[in-house]
Design a protein around this motif. Structure first.
Motif, PDB file in Angstrom:
ATOM      1  N   TYR A   1       0.869  -0.927  -0.111  1.00  0.00           N
ATOM      2  CA  TYR A   1      -0.102  -0.072   0.817  1.00  0.00           C
ATOM      3  C   TYR A   1       1.212   1.225   0.126  1.00  0.00           C
ATOM      4  O   TYR A   1       0.724   2.039  -1.057  1.00  0.00           O
ATOM      5  CB  TYR A   1      -0.768  -0.544   1.022  1.00  0.00           C
ATOM      6  CG  TYR A   1      -1.717   1.278   1.374  1.00  0.00           C
ATOM      7  CD1 TYR A   1      -3.412   1.149   0.307  1.00  0.00           C
ATOM      8  CD2 TYR A   1      -1.901   2.159   1.913  1.00  0.00           C
ATOM      9  CE1 TYR A   1      -3.968   1.638   0.511  1.00  0.00           C
ATOM     10  CE2 TYR A   1      -2.841   2.984   2.175  1.00  0.00           C
ATOM     11  CZ  TYR A   1      -3.799   3.001   1.073  1.00  0.00           C
ATOM     12  OH  TYR A   1      -5.270   4.462   1.205  1.00  0.00           O
TER      13      TYR A   1
ATOM     14  N   VAL B   1      -7.207   0.514  -4.521  1.00  0.00           N
ATOM     15  CA  VAL B   1      -8.702   0.064  -3.933  1.00  0.00           C
ATOM     16  C   VAL B   1      -7.997  -1.585  -3.026  1.00  0.00           C
ATOM     17  O   VAL B   1      -8.839  -1.488  -1.930  1.00  0.00           O
ATOM     18  CB  VAL B   1     -10.394  -0.062  -4.655  1.00  0.00           C
ATOM     19  CG1 VAL B   1     -11.162  -0.460  -4.319  1.00  0.00           C
ATOM     20  CG2 VAL B   1     -10.011   1.310  -5.411  1.00  0.00           C
ATOM     21  N   GLY B   2      -8.206  -2.603  -3.780  1.00  0.00           N
ATOM     22  CA  GLY B   2      -7.422  -3.752  -3.222  1.00  0.00           C
ATOM     23  C   GLY B   2      -6.795  -3.909  -1.747  1.00  0.00           C
ATOM     24  O   GLY B   2      -7.707  -4.393  -1.081  1.00  0.00           O
TER      25      GLY B   2
ATOM     26  N   ASP C   1      -6.134  -1.498   0.218  1.00  0.00           N
ATOM     27  CA  ASP C   1      -6.928  -0.183   1.104  1.00  0.00           C
ATOM     28  C   ASP C   1      -8.110  -1.329   1.526  1.00  0.00           C
ATOM     29  O   ASP C   1      -8.222  -1.527   2.795  1.00  0.00           O
ATOM     30  CB  ASP C   1      -8.039   0.872   0.213  1.00  0.00           C
ATOM     31  CG  ASP C   1      -8.468   1.488   1.662  1.00  0.00           C
ATOM     32  OD1 ASP C   1      -7.337   2.146   2.517  1.00  0.00           O
ATOM     33  OD2 ASP C   1      -9.298   2.237   1.129  1.00  0.00           O
ATOM     34  N   ARG C   2      -8.954  -2.161   0.841  1.00  0.00           N
ATOM     35  CA  ARG C   2      -9.847  -3.432   1.167  1.00  0.00           C
ATOM     36  C   ARG C   2      -8.795  -3.700   2.226  1.00  0.00           C
ATOM     37  O   ARG C   2      -9.641  -4.784   3.816  1.00  0.00           O
ATOM     38  CB  ARG C   2     -10.243  -4.208   0.456  1.00  0.00           C
ATOM     39  CG  ARG C   2     -11.421  -5.259   0.382  1.00  0.00           C
ATOM     40  CD  ARG C   2     -12.862  -4.367   1.217  1.00  0.00           C
ATOM     41  NE  ARG C   2     -14.281  -5.227   1.628  1.00  0.00           N
ATOM     42  CZ  ARG C   2     -14.654  -5.153   2.869  1.00  0.00           C
ATOM     43  NH1 ARG C   2     -14.276  -4.271   3.555  1.00  0.00           N
ATOM     44  NH2 ARG C   2     -15.339  -6.311   3.006  1.00  0.00           N
TER      45      ARG C   2
ATOM     46  N   SER D   1      -7.903  -2.729   6.000  1.00  0.00           N
ATOM     47  CA  SER D   1      -9.186  -1.978   6.265  1.00  0.00           C
ATOM     48  C   SER D   1      -9.831  -3.683   7.000  1.00  0.00           C
ATOM     49  O   SER D   1      -9.748  -3.776   8.267  1.00  0.00           O
ATOM     50  CB  SER D   1     -10.379  -1.883   6.035  1.00  0.00           C
ATOM     51  OG  SER D   1     -11.940  -1.561   6.954  1.00  0.00           O
ATOM     52  N   LEU D   2      -9.255  -4.763   6.333  1.00  0.00           N
ATOM     53  CA  LEU D   2      -9.986  -5.772   7.092  1.00  0.00           C
ATOM     54  C   LEU D   2      -8.670  -6.089   8.238  1.00  0.00           C
ATOM     55  O   LEU D   2      -9.284  -7.097   8.923  1.00  0.00           O
ATOM     56  CB  LEU D   2     -10.571  -7.585   5.888  1.00  0.00           C
ATOM     57  CG  LEU D   2     -11.887  -6.758   5.494  1.00  0.00           C
ATOM     58  CD1 LEU D   2     -11.491  -8.169   3.811  1.00  0.00           C
ATOM     59  CD2 LEU D   2     -12.769  -7.081   5.478  1.00  0.00           C
TER      60      LEU D   2
ATOM     61  N   VAL E   1     -18.447  -4.883   9.326  1.00  0.00           N
ATOM     62  CA  VAL E   1     -17.512  -5.847   8.513  1.00  0.00           C
ATOM     63  C   VAL E   1     -17.426  -7.317   8.408  1.00  0.00           C
ATOM     64  O   VAL E   1     -17.412  -7.510   6.957  1.00  0.00           O
ATOM     65  CB  VAL E   1     -16.437  -4.986   8.825  1.00  0.00           C
ATOM     66  CG1 VAL E   1     -14.671  -5.292   7.439  1.00  0.00           C
ATOM     67  CG2 VAL E   1     -16.231  -3.487   8.427  1.00  0.00           C
TER      68      VAL E   1
ATOM     69  N   ASN F   1     -20.481  -8.683   6.503  1.00  0.00           N
ATOM     70  CA  ASN F   1     -20.658  -7.862   5.566  1.00  0.00           C
ATOM     71  C   ASN F   1     -21.112  -9.243   4.227  1.00  0.00           C
ATOM     72  O   ASN F   1     -21.915  -8.344   3.751  1.00  0.00           O
ATOM     73  CB  ASN F   1     -19.815  -6.790   4.984  1.00  0.00           C
ATOM     74  CG  ASN F   1     -20.351  -6.308   3.804  1.00  0.00           C
ATOM     75  OD1 ASN F   1     -19.692  -7.067   2.722  1.00  0.00           O
ATOM     76  ND2 ASN F   1     -21.117  -5.130   3.542  1.00  0.00           N
TER      77      ASN F   1
END
Length: 321
Positions: free
Chosen positions: A76, A132-133, A135-136, A139-140, A169, A172
């Protein structure tokens, strides 16, 4: 033997038979009780095994999330530099094409082979997808680390809404396609608690609400006269007064019959099919809220309209002594 003796003997036999019947009844009751206790012990043993598995899972997830965190941070953190270098290469190509509009045959061949126009158009999209991936994943990983944090020896002030969001989350994938979650969060102060235990309560209550709605959704058939009901879970947080807060989790399912509503917090009681639930989730949740955190956990349900589970917690725990 006289007639009086015979009568006395018959009376004694009748009393003995009565006593024997009473003893048989008592033995039968004890056998039933022993079977019930054996069944409860077996269920408790299964729950203890499950708890041990969950404890091991928590430790494993905590360790794995820590190990994943370093390489994903590396990826990242380097993506902006990749993006910057690509932009620089694009600028070089633009200058080159403006200065040297006529290309040699070899350059024209390689440009046709690599489809440069497509690469220039697609490469930024690929980098953006990677961002985006990444960042996801970050976050997880952060959510897993926060949710499965190991027990801490002392209570600490924590953000309850962050705990609810972390739980959502993780859930989800179960509800995102079929259930709408509505959040009405009032600004709350941090609450003194064991946040990992409260996360477990949030997980139990939200999982139960999702189970109810998904089960009803699978059984309900939509028609022109009666379209399929929109499934919804509402989560409302409030500050009750200067010293307490509440979290209400409401589903718009079929509701709980009054005779079952009185029993839902009993250990081992469950309305789920055999092998699906242990019947201990709500019991443990109430113990966490009421005994460990000096709060309240209760349910209000209306048949045909849904159920609301409400948690009330003190902002600061009472001092011992």
């Amino acid at each position: 033997m006289t007639e009086a003796n015979l009568q006395q003997l018959e009376q004694r036999n009748a009393e003995l038979e009565k006593t024997i019947e009473q003893l048989k009844g008592a033995i039968a009751q004890k056998d039933t009780k022993v079977e019930e206790i054996a069944g409860e012990l077996e269920r408790l043993q299964g729950h203890m095994i499950q708890m041990e598995k969950m404890a091991m899972l928590g430790q494993m997830v905590s360790g794995i999330s820590h190990d994943i965190n370093n390489p994903i941070n590396f990826i990242y953190g380097n993506l902006p530099y990749v993006e910057e270098h690509i932009d620089d290469l694009f600028r070089v190509l633009e200058v080159y094409q403006s200065v040297c509009p006529e290309n040699s045959e070899e350059i024209e061949d390689i440009l046709d082979e690599v489809e440069l126009d497509y690469v220039l158009d697609d490469l930024p999209r690929i980098v953006n997808s990677m961002k985006v991936g990444a960042d996801r994943i970050r976050s997880l990983v952060l959510t897993l680390r926060n949710f499965y944090r190991l027990d801490e020896p002392q209570m600490k002030a924590a953000n309850l809404e962050e705990g609810i969001d972390n739980t959502l989350v993780l859930l989800n994938n179960r509800y995102k396609q079929n259930i709408t979650v509505v959040k009405e969060f009032e600004e709350l102060p941090e609450v003194e608690c064991y946040i990992n235990q409260l996360n477990q309560v949030f997980m139990n209550l939200l999982s139960n609400a999702i189970d109810v709605l998904l089960d009803e959704s699978s059984q309900e058939e939509a028609t022109e006269d009666r379209p399929k009901k929109k499934r919804e879970i509402a989560i409302v947080t409030k500050r009750l007064d200067e010293s307490s807060v509440s979290i209400a989790i409401t589903d718009n399912g079929a509701g709980i019959p009054s005779e079952l509503e009185e029993r839902i917090f009993e250990p081992f009681f469950t309305t789920k099919p055999m092998g699906v639930g242990t019947g201990l989730g709500l019991s443990i949740s109430r113990q966490i809220i009421e005994q460990t955190h000096h709060g309240r956990l209760y349910c209000h349900s209306t048949l045909g309209e849904g159920s609301t589970f409400t948690i009330e917690l003190p902002i600061s725990q009472p001092q011992a002594g």
